[in-house]
Motif scaffolding. Structure first.
Motif, mmCIF file in Angstrom:
data_model
loop_
_atom_site.group_PDB
_atom_site.id
_atom_site.type_symbol
_atom_site.label_atom_id
_atom_site.label_comp_id
_atom_site.label_asym_id
_atom_site.label_seq_id
_atom_site.Cartn_x
_atom_site.Cartn_y
_atom_site.Cartn_z
ATOM 1 N N SER A 3 0.835 -1.199 0.000
ATOM 2 C CA SER A 3 0.000 0.000 0.000
ATOM 3 C C SER A 3 0.868 1.245 0.000
ATOM 4 O O SER A 3 1.913 1.295 0.625
ATOM 5 N N PHE A 5 -0.746 4.095 0.835
ATOM 6 C CA PHE A 5 -1.570 4.972 1.640
ATOM 7 C C PHE A 5 -0.946 5.162 3.023
ATOM 8 O O PHE A 5 -0.191 4.331 3.496
ATOM 9 N N TYR A 9 -4.814 6.295 6.979
ATOM 10 C CA TYR A 9 -5.795 5.713 6.064
ATOM 11 C C TYR A 9 -5.936 4.215 6.317
ATOM 12 O O TYR A 9 -7.047 3.684 6.357
ATOM 13 N N GLN A 10 -4.818 3.539 6.512
ATOM 14 C CA GLN A 10 -4.861 2.104 6.779
ATOM 15 C C GLN A 10 -5.601 1.820 8.079
ATOM 16 O O GLN A 10 -6.348 0.844 8.163
ATOM 17 N N ILE A 13 -9.380 2.180 7.350
ATOM 18 C CA ILE A 13 -9.894 1.005 6.650
ATOM 19 C C ILE A 13 -9.932 -0.194 7.589
ATOM 20 O O ILE A 13 -10.885 -0.977 7.565
ATOM 21 N N CYS A 47 -6.327 -1.818 0.962
ATOM 22 C CA CYS A 47 -5.756 -0.484 0.731
ATOM 23 C C CYS A 47 -5.089 -0.382 -0.637
ATOM 24 O O CYS A 47 -4.075 0.287 -0.809
ATOM 25 N N ARG A 50 -8.500 3.640 -2.932
ATOM 26 C CA ARG A 50 -8.924 4.640 -1.943
ATOM 27 C C ARG A 50 -10.418 4.912 -2.096
ATOM 28 O O ARG A 50 -10.935 4.968 -3.206
#
Length: 86
Positions: A3, A5, A9-10, A13, A47, A50
């Protein structure tokens, strides 16, 4: 595929995946409710894709989890801007 990200963000999620599993909803069921392919849900959860703000709201509503609850997991990670003083 790794990923690209951010950790924030992870984390977001991860909490959505946890909420999906806790509610007993499969990726296929979530995909059908969102009118997308199951592979897209899988890519989101890994991920690799997005989500946008509207998708986030839709997922939360479908999983029966409040956006405030998800935000609560992330809030401590965010710096708070202080208002300018005159």
């Amino acid at each position: 595929m790794p990923s690209f990200f951010t950790n924030d963000y992870q984390t977001l999620i991860g909490h959505l995946v946890e909420a999906r599993k806790k509610s007993g909803i499969t990726q296929m069921q979530l995909a059908q409710a969102m009118r997308i392919e199951q592979t897209l849900v899988s890519r989101i959860e890994r991920c690799e894709r997005r989500i946008d703000a509207v998708e986030f709201l839709h997922i939360c509503a479908l999983l029966g989890v409040s956006t405030d609850e998800i935000y609560g997991h992330l809030k401590p990670r965010f710096a708070v801007l202080q208002p300018a003083t005159k």
